[in-house]
Design a protein around this motif. Sequence first.
Motif, PDB file in Angstrom:
ATOM      1  N   ASN A 269      13.387   6.485  -0.479  1.00 28.17           N
ATOM      2  CA  ASN A 269      12.200   5.779   0.013  1.00 28.17           C
ATOM      3  C   ASN A 269      11.745   4.699  -0.957  1.00 28.17           C
ATOM      4  OD1 ASN A 269      12.052   7.277   2.374  1.00 28.17           O
ATOM      5  ND2 ASN A 269      10.706   8.842   1.482  1.00 28.17           N
ATOM      6  N   ALA A 270      11.875   4.972  -2.245  1.00 24.21           N
ATOM      7  CA  ALA A 270      11.505   3.970  -3.253  1.00 24.21           C
ATOM      8  C   ALA A 270      12.389   2.741  -3.133  1.00 24.21           C
ATOM      9  CB  ALA A 270      11.603   4.567  -4.655  1.00 24.21           C
ATOM     10  N   ILE A 271      13.685   2.976  -2.881  1.00 24.79           N
ATOM     11  CA  ILE A 271      14.615   1.857  -2.715  1.00 24.79           C
ATOM     12  C   ILE A 271      14.249   1.038  -1.491  1.00 24.79           C
ATOM     13  CG2 ILE A 271      17.013   1.238  -2.225  1.00 24.79           C
ATOM     14  CD1 ILE A 271      17.848   3.711  -3.852  1.00 24.79           C
ATOM     15  N   TYR A 272      13.973   1.703  -0.373  1.00 23.71           N
ATOM     16  CA  TYR A 272      13.630   0.999   0.857  1.00 23.71           C
ATOM     17  C   TYR A 272      12.367   0.155   0.685  1.00 23.71           C
ATOM     18  CZ  TYR A 272      17.052   3.808   3.447  1.00 23.71           C
ATOM     19  OH  TYR A 272      18.207   4.381   3.899  1.00 23.71           O
ATOM     20  N   LEU A 273      11.367   0.739   0.040  1.00 24.69           N
ATOM     21  CA  LEU A 273      10.123   0.008  -0.165  1.00 24.69           C
ATOM     22  C   LEU A 273      10.338  -1.196  -1.084  1.00 24.69           C
ATOM     23  CD1 LEU A 273       7.603   2.968  -0.526  1.00 24.69           C
ATOM     24  CD2 LEU A 273       7.494   1.172   1.200  1.00 24.69           C
ATOM     25  N   GLY A 274      11.115  -0.992  -2.135  1.00 26.15           N
ATOM     26  CA  GLY A 274      11.399  -2.093  -3.057  1.00 26.15           C
ATOM     27  C   GLY A 274      12.157  -3.213  -2.386  1.00 26.15           C
TER      28      GLY A 274
ATOM     29  N   THR B 290       0.831  -1.207   0.000  1.00 26.61           N
ATOM     30  CA  THR B 290       0.000   0.000   0.000  1.00 26.61           C
ATOM     31  C   THR B 290       0.864   1.254   0.000  1.00 26.61           C
ATOM     32  OG1 THR B 290      -1.792  -1.118   1.184  1.00 26.61           O
ATOM     33  CG2 THR B 290      -1.755   1.279   1.279  1.00 26.61           C
ATOM     34  N   ALA B 291       1.897   1.258   0.847  1.00 25.55           N
ATOM     35  CA  ALA B 291       2.788   2.418   0.903  1.00 25.55           C
ATOM     36  C   ALA B 291       3.491   2.635  -0.434  1.00 25.55           C
ATOM     37  CB  ALA B 291       3.818   2.228   2.017  1.00 25.55           C
ATOM     38  N   ALA B 292       3.896   1.537  -1.077  1.00 28.40           N
ATOM     39  CA  ALA B 292       4.579   1.662  -2.369  1.00 28.40           C
ATOM     40  C   ALA B 292       3.653   2.246  -3.425  1.00 28.40           C
ATOM     41  CB  ALA B 292       5.089   0.290  -2.810  1.00 28.40           C
ATOM     42  N   GLY B 293       2.425   1.744  -3.501  1.00 31.42           N
ATOM     43  CA  GLY B 293       1.480   2.256  -4.487  1.00 31.42           C
ATOM     44  C   GLY B 293       1.088   3.691  -4.222  1.00 31.42           C
ATOM     45  N   ALA B 294       0.915   4.041  -2.936  1.00 36.44           N
ATOM     46  CA  ALA B 294       0.484   5.394  -2.580  1.00 36.44           C
ATOM     47  C   ALA B 294       1.563   6.430  -2.883  1.00 36.44           C
ATOM     48  CB  ALA B 294       0.115   5.443  -1.103  1.00 36.44           C
ATOM     49  N   GLN B 295       2.836   6.040  -2.800  1.00 39.00           N
ATOM     50  CA  GLN B 295       3.915   7.004  -3.009  1.00 39.00           C
ATOM     51  C   GLN B 295       4.468   6.997  -4.436  1.00 39.00           C
ATOM     52  OE1 GLN B 295       6.976   7.370   0.211  1.00 39.00           O
ATOM     53  NE2 GLN B 295       5.818   5.741   1.185  1.00 39.00           N
ATOM     54  N   PHE B 296       4.524   5.820  -5.060  1.00 38.40           N
ATOM     55  CA  PHE B 296       5.245   5.719  -6.331  1.00 38.40           C
ATOM     56  C   PHE B 296       4.412   5.064  -7.435  1.00 38.40           C
ATOM     57  CE2 PHE B 296       8.367   5.708  -2.888  1.00 38.40           C
ATOM     58  CZ  PHE B 296       9.115   6.827  -3.241  1.00 38.40           C
ATOM     59  N   HIS B 297       3.096   5.124  -7.284  1.00 34.46           N
ATOM     60  CA  HIS B 297       2.172   4.634  -8.302  1.00 34.46           C
ATOM     61  C   HIS B 297       2.451   3.155  -8.604  1.00 34.46           C
ATOM     62  CE1 HIS B 297      -0.554   5.804 -11.869  1.00 34.46           C
ATOM     63  NE2 HIS B 297      -1.215   5.988 -10.737  1.00 34.46           N
ATOM     64  N   PHE B 298       2.591   2.769  -9.867  1.00 35.21           N
ATOM     65  CA  PHE B 298       2.716   1.351 -10.220  1.00 35.21           C
ATOM     66  C   PHE B 298       4.170   0.860 -10.286  1.00 35.21           C
ATOM     67  CE2 PHE B 298      -1.195   2.741 -12.602  1.00 35.21           C
ATOM     68  CZ  PHE B 298      -2.111   2.116 -11.766  1.00 35.21           C
TER      69      PHE B 298
ATOM     70  N   ALA C 112      -1.388   7.860   3.489  1.00 36.52           N
ATOM     71  CA  ALA C 112      -1.415   6.524   2.889  1.00 36.52           C
ATOM     72  C   ALA C 112      -0.068   5.830   2.982  1.00 36.52           C
ATOM     73  CB  ALA C 112      -1.858   6.615   1.433  1.00 36.52           C
ATOM     74  N   GLU C 113       1.017   6.615   2.958  1.00 32.86           N
ATOM     75  CA  GLU C 113       2.343   5.998   2.955  1.00 32.86           C
ATOM     76  C   GLU C 113       2.705   5.340   4.286  1.00 32.86           C
ATOM     77  OE1 GLU C 113       2.767  10.330   4.057  1.00 32.86           O
ATOM     78  OE2 GLU C 113       1.711   9.157   2.528  1.00 32.86           O
ATOM     79  N   ASP C 114       2.021   5.720   5.365  1.00 32.38           N
ATOM     80  CA  ASP C 114       2.315   5.142   6.682  1.00 32.38           C
ATOM     81  C   ASP C 114       1.116   4.387   7.254  1.00 32.38           C
ATOM     82  OD1 ASP C 114       4.966   6.155   6.929  1.00 32.38           O
ATOM     83  OD2 ASP C 114       4.119   8.146   7.300  1.00 32.38           O
ATOM     84  N   ALA C 115       0.219   3.956   6.399  1.00 35.40           N
ATOM     85  CA  ALA C 115      -1.033   3.356   6.871  1.00 35.40           C
ATOM     86  C   ALA C 115      -0.806   1.961   7.441  1.00 35.40           C
ATOM     87  CB  ALA C 115      -2.033   3.289   5.716  1.00 35.40           C
ATOM     88  N   ASP C 116      -1.492   1.674   8.573  1.00 31.60           N
ATOM     89  CA  ASP C 116      -1.536   0.305   9.065  1.00 31.60           C
ATOM     90  C   ASP C 116      -2.745  -0.384   8.441  1.00 31.60           C
ATOM     91  OD1 ASP C 116      -3.773   1.226  10.425  1.00 31.60           O
ATOM     92  OD2 ASP C 116      -2.757   1.371  12.361  1.00 31.60           O
ATOM     93  N   LEU C 117      -3.011  -1.637   8.826  1.00 28.07           N
ATOM     94  CA  LEU C 117      -4.071  -2.401   8.170  1.00 28.07           C
ATOM     95  C   LEU C 117      -5.447  -1.765   8.356  1.00 28.07           C
ATOM     96  CD1 LEU C 117      -2.910  -6.042   8.998  1.00 28.07           C
ATOM     97  CD2 LEU C 117      -2.669  -4.803   6.844  1.00 28.07           C
ATOM     98  N   ILE C 118      -5.719  -1.233   9.541  1.00 30.08           N
ATOM     99  CA  ILE C 118      -7.021  -0.599   9.775  1.00 30.08           C
ATOM    100  C   ILE C 118      -7.115   0.706   8.985  1.00 30.08           C
ATOM    101  CG2 ILE C 118      -8.531   0.442  11.507  1.00 30.08           C
ATOM    102  CD1 ILE C 118      -7.528  -1.553  13.520  1.00 30.08           C
ATOM    103  N   SER C 119      -6.032   1.457   8.920  1.00 29.38           N
ATOM    104  CA  SER C 119      -6.036   2.707   8.161  1.00 29.38           C
ATOM    105  C   SER C 119      -6.253   2.451   6.671  1.00 29.38           C
ATOM    106  CB  SER C 119      -4.716   3.454   8.372  1.00 29.38           C
ATOM    107  OG  SER C 119      -4.543   3.799   9.727  1.00 29.38           O
ATOM    108  N   ILE C 120      -5.678   1.359   6.178  1.00 30.59           N
ATOM    109  CA  ILE C 120      -5.899   1.017   4.773  1.00 30.59           C
ATOM    110  C   ILE C 120      -7.380   0.791   4.519  1.00 30.59           C
ATOM    111  CG2 ILE C 120      -5.456  -0.715   2.985  1.00 30.59           C
ATOM    112  CD1 ILE C 120      -2.728  -1.203   4.300  1.00 30.59           C
ATOM    113  N   TYR C 121      -8.020   0.054   5.418  1.00 31.17           N
ATOM    114  CA  TYR C 121      -9.464  -0.175   5.299  1.00 31.17           C
ATOM    115  C   TYR C 121     -10.222   1.155   5.309  1.00 31.17           C
ATOM    116  CZ  TYR C 121     -14.191  -0.931   7.074  1.00 31.17           C
ATOM    117  OH  TYR C 121     -15.544  -0.879   7.273  1.00 31.17           O
ATOM    118  N   ASP C 122      -9.880   2.025   6.240  1.00 31.03           N
ATOM    119  CA  ASP C 122     -10.577   3.321   6.353  1.00 31.03           C
ATOM    120  C   ASP C 122     -10.420   4.136   5.071  1.00 31.03           C
ATOM    121  OD1 ASP C 122     -11.418   2.767   8.935  1.00 31.03           O
ATOM    122  OD2 ASP C 122      -9.671   3.725   9.878  1.00 31.03           O
ATOM    123  N   MET C 123      -9.219   4.149   4.513  1.00 31.88           N
ATOM    124  CA  MET C 123      -8.989   4.951   3.311  1.00 31.88           C
ATOM    125  C   MET C 123      -9.692   4.363   2.090  1.00 31.88           C
ATOM    126  SD  MET C 123      -5.071   6.374   3.632  1.00 31.88           S
ATOM    127  CE  MET C 123      -4.359   4.779   3.996  1.00 31.88           C
ATOM    128  N   LEU C 124      -9.721   3.021   2.005  1.00 28.78           N
ATOM    129  CA  LEU C 124     -10.445   2.409   0.890  1.00 28.78           C
ATOM    130  C   LEU C 124     -11.924   2.745   0.957  1.00 28.78           C
ATOM    131  CD1 LEU C 124      -8.760  -1.123   0.699  1.00 28.78           C
ATOM    132  CD2 LEU C 124      -8.444   0.797  -0.866  1.00 28.78           C
TER     133      LEU C 124
END
Length: 474
Positions: free
Chosen positions: A193-198, A32-40, A291-303
Amino acid sequence: MRLDLKKLIKFVGPGLLVSCAYIDPGNYSTSTAAGAQFHFSHLFFILISNVFAVILQCLCIKLGTVTGLDLSENCRKHLPNWLNRLNYILAEIAVIFTDLAEVVGTAIALNILFNIPLKIGVLLTILDVLVIIFAYNPDKSLKHIRKFEIFVSMLVILTFVCFVALVAKVDIGSKRDVIKGFLPSKILFQNKNAIYLGLGIVGATVMPHSLYLGSNLVKPRLKEFDINSGSCSFEEHENGEVYHKPSLNAIHYCLNYSYIELILSLCIIAVFINSSILVVSAASLFGKPGAEDADLISIYDMLCHYISKQAGLIFALAMFFSSIAAGIICTMSGMVIAEGSIHWKLNPFIRRIITRSISIIPCLFMAIFSDRSGVAMILNLSQVVLSLILPFVTAPLLYFTASSSIMSVKVINDEQSHPANETTALVSNNDQIKMKDFSNSLVMNILGISSWALIGFLNIYLIIQWIRGEDIHF
């Protein structure tokens, strides 16, 4: 080799069970953090990580098929006693911390779907022990085991269906952008940040318990083939234990189809599910605050907020199914490791209660005293521990599969002698006993060692950066 679809269907199951380890809820926040910050862009890392997983899991299949012993049993047979016990302790710790992720995922899903408090949800997760007790007995017939495989496979398929529905809820935009995401791009290597997420996506791909389980799940079909063909034989080891020794015909019958089933399961199921959460977050949460720091509940809330309430519920259902399936697989792995490494034949119910209790206690403590933030911290901690342990508990796999003495099989007169290829060679010993060598080719050794070393290095690197205070998603 001509592909026989009817025969392939008989092999469906083990790969789907192994794929449970790759749809672990612990990976959701990273994607989720990867998609929210760096798209696809990070779809490339999901693809690469699956390639590494396929390589190591194929080695597990070959080890279990050729030797008739899973990874833990081979450790007990071939490693010094002290090293085997050390490896067992580390593997057991890995199972417990893997269980933490499943406990957290299930508890959060129960909280979202049924409004059950996290502390109660944590306690309820212990009930899935009943599935193992009543539905799985590795000593029974293949027909019995197939029923259990179908049950767990249905949970995996339901998770898959949920993500299909979730992707359908999102306006992805250009399909070409999604396809380009599977190719390397400059941003992946220019932004810290992209490197860390990857690296987090790649480093957390292979779970230690999946390798032990993958080498065990191939055994029932080998034994069934030898029983039906009347060539079932057993080997007694120095400690007096007796194991089924697969015939060369059984190995030829099972090996390639086990490879195909595993590769299809990982490439279709695991890649799609891991890609889907990233695609959904990229399409709906890209550039959104938090979105970049969302936990599982936050992901649900944002969706729920940015797409629809239905999308949030579908995500919660997917997490519920995947957490239960992964929890069951984690239990099976613990049984395989305990019985194989030290021949600890403990009642599955008692063993499950012990390991689940060890997992539940820290989760329950954090849920009571710090609520969801503490539960999120436990999830992150579990990924850190697994990252540290992985290189040590998987190293024996490379050693065993590279050894011709371990990976050679006697050729009996009435067995088919398939032509030698780059991974198998027919050799003669004193012109009397012919052996067929299934040890790794040079290419496979390079691929296996490279995958293992790279994943291990990335895990250690990320932990060092995390200790230094960097914002790391495991």
